[in-house]
Design a protein around this motif. Sequence first.
Motif, PDB file in Angstrom:
ATOM      1  N   ASN A   1       1.047  -1.147   0.234  1.00  0.00           N
ATOM      2  CA  ASN A   1      -0.194   0.083  -0.131  1.00  0.00           C
ATOM      3  C   ASN A   1       1.044   1.300  -0.150  1.00  0.00           C
ATOM      4  OD1 ASN A   1      -2.744   1.546   0.696  1.00  0.00           O
ATOM      5  ND2 ASN A   1      -2.040   1.905   1.874  1.00  0.00           N
ATOM      6  N   ASP A   2       1.731   1.057   0.482  1.00  0.00           N
ATOM      7  CA  ASP A   2       3.039   2.461   0.630  1.00  0.00           C
ATOM      8  C   ASP A   2       3.926   1.996  -0.523  1.00  0.00           C
ATOM      9  OD1 ASP A   2       5.093   3.976   1.176  1.00  0.00           O
ATOM     10  OD2 ASP A   2       5.274   4.084   2.966  1.00  0.00           O
ATOM     11  N   PRO A   3       4.304   2.627  -1.626  1.00  0.00           N
ATOM     12  CA  PRO A   3       5.152   2.055  -2.408  1.00  0.00           C
ATOM     13  C   PRO A   3       7.057   2.285  -1.511  1.00  0.00           C
ATOM     14  CG  PRO A   3       3.867   3.830  -3.636  1.00  0.00           C
ATOM     15  CD  PRO A   3       3.363   3.379  -2.235  1.00  0.00           C
ATOM     16  N   SER A   4       6.504   3.836  -1.000  1.00  0.00           N
ATOM     17  CA  SER A   4       7.761   3.695  -0.527  1.00  0.00           C
ATOM     18  C   SER A   4       8.616   2.784   0.358  1.00  0.00           C
ATOM     19  CB  SER A   4       8.315   5.290   0.581  1.00  0.00           C
ATOM     20  OG  SER A   4       7.135   4.136   1.871  1.00  0.00           O
ATOM     21  N   ILE A   5       8.406   1.797   0.500  1.00  0.00           N
ATOM     22  CA  ILE A   5       9.140   0.841   1.001  1.00  0.00           C
ATOM     23  C   ILE A   5       9.826   0.111   0.248  1.00  0.00           C
ATOM     24  CG2 ILE A   5       7.216   0.280   3.118  1.00  0.00           C
ATOM     25  CD1 ILE A   5       6.777  -2.666   1.848  1.00  0.00           C
ATOM     26  N   TRP A   6       9.388   0.012  -0.493  1.00  0.00           N
ATOM     27  CA  TRP A   6      10.669  -0.383  -1.734  1.00  0.00           C
ATOM     28  C   TRP A   6      12.522   0.232  -1.849  1.00  0.00           C
ATOM     29  CZ3 TRP A   6       9.092  -1.978  -7.062  1.00  0.00           C
ATOM     30  CH2 TRP A   6       8.124  -3.182  -7.042  1.00  0.00           C
ATOM     31  N   LYS A   7      11.728   1.418  -1.217  1.00  0.00           N
ATOM     32  CA  LYS A   7      13.158   1.809  -0.532  1.00  0.00           C
ATOM     33  C   LYS A   7      13.962   1.392   0.565  1.00  0.00           C
ATOM     34  CE  LYS A   7      15.692   6.187  -0.812  1.00  0.00           C
ATOM     35  NZ  LYS A   7      15.395   8.078  -1.053  1.00  0.00           N
ATOM     36  N   THR A   8      13.207   1.358   1.362  1.00  0.00           N
ATOM     37  CA  THR A   8      14.062   0.934   2.924  1.00  0.00           C
ATOM     38  C   THR A   8      13.910  -0.761   2.636  1.00  0.00           C
ATOM     39  OG1 THR A   8      11.505   1.493   3.202  1.00  0.00           O
ATOM     40  CG2 THR A   8      13.251   3.045   3.576  1.00  0.00           C
ATOM     41  N   ASP A   9      13.115  -0.739   2.412  1.00  0.00           N
ATOM     42  CA  ASP A   9      12.960  -2.616   3.063  1.00  0.00           C
ATOM     43  C   ASP A   9      12.793  -3.532   1.446  1.00  0.00           C
ATOM     44  OD1 ASP A   9      11.662  -3.116   5.494  1.00  0.00           O
ATOM     45  OD2 ASP A   9      11.197  -1.200   4.676  1.00  0.00           O
ATOM     46  N   MET A  10      13.089  -2.867  -0.060  1.00  0.00           N
ATOM     47  CA  MET A  10      13.419  -3.619  -0.685  1.00  0.00           C
ATOM     48  C   MET A  10      14.639  -3.503  -1.697  1.00  0.00           C
ATOM     49  SD  MET A  10      10.880  -4.953  -4.067  1.00  0.00           S
ATOM     50  CE  MET A  10      10.788  -5.484  -5.384  1.00  0.00           C
ATOM     51  N   ALA A  11      15.208  -2.597  -1.924  1.00  0.00           N
ATOM     52  CA  ALA A  11      15.899  -2.190  -2.862  1.00  0.00           C
ATOM     53  C   ALA A  11      17.763  -2.434  -2.435  1.00  0.00           C
ATOM     54  CB  ALA A  11      15.544  -0.483  -3.177  1.00  0.00           C
ATOM     55  N   PRO A  12      17.665  -2.415  -1.198  1.00  0.00           N
ATOM     56  CA  PRO A  12      19.169  -2.414  -0.134  1.00  0.00           C
ATOM     57  C   PRO A  12      19.426  -3.631  -0.509  1.00  0.00           C
ATOM     58  CG  PRO A  12      17.287  -0.954   0.787  1.00  0.00           C
ATOM     59  CD  PRO A  12      16.994  -1.634   0.296  1.00  0.00           C
ATOM     60  N   LEU A  13      20.444  -4.404  -0.383  1.00  0.00           N
ATOM     61  CA  LEU A  13      21.290  -5.453  -0.367  1.00  0.00           C
ATOM     62  C   LEU A  13      20.499  -5.566   1.378  1.00  0.00           C
ATOM     63  CD1 LEU A  13      24.933  -5.538  -1.834  1.00  0.00           C
ATOM     64  CD2 LEU A  13      23.169  -7.297  -2.251  1.00  0.00           C
ATOM     65  N   GLY A  14      19.995  -7.331   1.146  1.00  0.00           N
ATOM     66  CA  GLY A  14      19.822  -8.386   2.343  1.00  0.00           C
ATOM     67  C   GLY A  14      18.352  -7.675   2.664  1.00  0.00           C
ATOM     68  N   LYS A  15      17.897  -6.889   2.680  1.00  0.00           N
ATOM     69  CA  LYS A  15      16.550  -6.422   2.880  1.00  0.00           C
ATOM     70  C   LYS A  15      15.690  -7.305   3.161  1.00  0.00           C
ATOM     71  CE  LYS A  15      17.654  -3.489   5.868  1.00  0.00           C
ATOM     72  NZ  LYS A  15      17.205  -3.337   7.172  1.00  0.00           N
ATOM     73  N   SER A  16      15.471  -7.285   1.464  1.00  0.00           N
ATOM     74  CA  SER A  16      14.585  -8.265   1.274  1.00  0.00           C
ATOM     75  C   SER A  16      13.825  -9.871   1.659  1.00  0.00           C
ATOM     76  CB  SER A  16      14.254  -8.477  -0.449  1.00  0.00           C
ATOM     77  OG  SER A  16      15.827  -8.942  -0.837  1.00  0.00           O
ATOM     78  N   ARG A  17      15.879 -10.281   1.998  1.00  0.00           N
ATOM     79  CA  ARG A  17      15.201 -11.520   2.425  1.00  0.00           C
ATOM     80  C   ARG A  17      14.550 -11.346   4.292  1.00  0.00           C
ATOM     81  NH1 ARG A  17      18.095 -16.542   2.944  1.00  0.00           N
ATOM     82  NH2 ARG A  17      18.738 -16.605   0.487  1.00  0.00           N
ATOM     83  N   GLU A  18      15.619 -10.166   4.651  1.00  0.00           N
ATOM     84  CA  GLU A  18      14.632  -9.951   5.866  1.00  0.00           C
ATOM     85  C   GLU A  18      13.691 -10.070   6.446  1.00  0.00           C
ATOM     86  OE1 GLU A  18      15.363  -6.200   8.691  1.00  0.00           O
ATOM     87  OE2 GLU A  18      17.126  -6.305   8.272  1.00  0.00           O
ATOM     88  N   TRP A  19      12.965  -9.254   5.152  1.00  0.00           N
ATOM     89  CA  TRP A  19      11.400  -8.888   5.436  1.00  0.00           C
ATOM     90  C   TRP A  19      10.003 -10.452   4.842  1.00  0.00           C
ATOM     91  CZ3 TRP A  19       8.620  -4.508   4.853  1.00  0.00           C
ATOM     92  CH2 TRP A  19       7.046  -4.706   4.787  1.00  0.00           C
ATOM     93  N   ILE A  20      11.094 -11.643   4.219  1.00  0.00           N
ATOM     94  CA  ILE A  20      10.484 -12.306   4.270  1.00  0.00           C
ATOM     95  C   ILE A  20      11.329 -13.412   5.349  1.00  0.00           C
ATOM     96  CG2 ILE A  20      10.728 -15.020   3.111  1.00  0.00           C
ATOM     97  CD1 ILE A  20       9.466 -12.222   1.407  1.00  0.00           C
ATOM     98  N   GLU A  21      12.197 -13.515   5.780  1.00  0.00           N
ATOM     99  CA  GLU A  21      12.419 -14.503   6.942  1.00  0.00           C
ATOM    100  C   GLU A  21      11.958 -14.036   8.380  1.00  0.00           C
ATOM    101  OE1 GLU A  21      17.038 -15.975   5.817  1.00  0.00           O
ATOM    102  OE2 GLU A  21      16.706 -14.249   7.188  1.00  0.00           O
TER     103      GLU A  21
END
Length: 316
Positions: A178-198
Amino acid sequence: MSIRSTTTRRGFAPSAEKPTVIFLHGFPSTHLDWTSQITTFSNKGYGVIAPDLLGYGDTSAPDDVNQYKTLDMAEDVVDILKDLGVYKVIGVAHDWGCFLLSRLLNTHLDRVLGAAFLAVGYIPPQPNFDYNAQLATLNKLVGYDVFGYWRFFSDDDAPTLTEKHASIDSFYSLLFPNDPSIWKTDMAPLGKSREWIEQNKQLPLASYWTAEQKEEHKKTLLKKGLRGPYNWYKARLTGINNADEASIPQEAYQINIPTFFGGALKDQICLANLTKPMMGKTCPNLVTKDFDTSHWIMLEASDELNEALEQFFGSL
């Protein structure tokens, strides 16, 4: 899956004056993302082809990453056109579909009347593509790891980790937030997408989907699992396309047919302000339009997009 042009026993058929449009989806999508466009342009008399691309939905999903070379998949698209008896099409693509459409233009430009790119622009051949170098260049340019998530999406354990019951909902809330800004903080940076899923993080989904639509999308996406879809990233990151890219002649890099770019202004990864000037150098017959949306233009602004595409189609 494709929408076939058919003449009924009473003689009704798509308008002979209207060309055929092929819609090429990206990650993590299927033909369902094009539902509005399929309906709109079919009703207007266009021929419409909307395949589930390799790895998705009802299409084959080989585990072998070497089957996801982009030039090979471009030949798959040509095979679809041959099977349907269609020579020339208008290409409309989103996300990884734009990479595929780019290579279709480089190798079979004679089959394309015009090309529309959504969120991601035309990508010229890059025979020396190096993921780490690109990551560093973009970080220096915009201040964060724009494509850092590619690393996780290419890891061998990513499909299994993501497909876990709770994690798949976490994945959906990251990819369609719903908030597309989270891609900058929680998807794009190295390691963040894995952290989100785990950590099974979850936030509200975007409002352009109902709960029922999300479940239908998830069911279709998971028919073959996520290894196939993730292989698109792994193929690019590991450089298995580079030799094929080197085979494309320099004169094919320039795209002189009419092209359209739809920029997603709230997209924190596919940055419209970087894409437009780059496309301007390689696509001299370029028309651009900005959409005040996240990455998912066709879902978030379907009516506005359909109007813009119809205007572009009418100019061809």
